[in-house]
Motif scaffolding. Structure first.
Motif: not given
Length: 156
Positions: A53-57, A63-66, A80-89
């Motif tokens: 997970t890419q957090i703000p900043g 981790k599962n907590e910021i 929050l930008i979440v990187q999965g299996f060849f996908q990004r949400k």
């Protein structure tokens, strides 16, 4: 250096786990926002099939907590930008912040109600329902059995 190696090794393990999973799509399973008074905000999140997970900043984390602390504890405009299996949400945190919701109590107002006159009367009492049953009759037939009497000697 050690933290960077640790991050990429955990990301590789997660990548292998998602690679062999039947469903590979990233899903948000839970998100909880806790305010620590004026000192900061703790955001707890959990994603299905997320590698990192890419957090703000801009920092990447496993981790599962910021924790957002300091002057900028507002969640407006943070994602929050979440990187999965060849996908990004990307998920906007402002949508989950209860402070940004504009909730107002409301009561419906009924105006311009007009009475309507029907051309037929409305019966409020239902008609009486009666059940009639026909009499049931049956005829009894007598059964007569003809038998002959015998003694014990007849059996021998």
């Amino acid at each position: 250096m050690f933290l960077n190696l640790r991050f990429w090794s955990q990301a590789a393990v997660r990548f292998c786990r998602v690679f062999f999973a039947a469903q590979k799509e990233v899903h948000l399973t839970s998100l909880q926002i806790d305010k620590k008074g004026a000192s900061g905000v703790v955001v707890r999140f959990q994603f299905e099939n997320a590698i990192w997970t890419q957090i703000p900043g801009g920092a990447k984390t496993i981790k599962n907590e910021i924790t957002l602390s300091g002057n900028d504890t507002s969640l407006a405009g943070k994602t929050l930008i979440v990187q999965g299996f060849f996908q990004r949400k990307s998920y906007s945190l402002s949508a989950f912040d209860p402070a940004s919701w504009k909730l107002e109590p409301f009561a419906p107002r009924l105006t311009n109600l007009k009475s309507v006159r029907l051309g037929f009367p409305i019966r409020l009492n239902p008609p009486a329902i009666s059940v009639r049953q026909k009499e049931i009759s049956h005829q009894q037939h007598s059964i007569k059995i003809n038998y002959s009497t015998f003694s014990n000697i007849d059996l021998l």
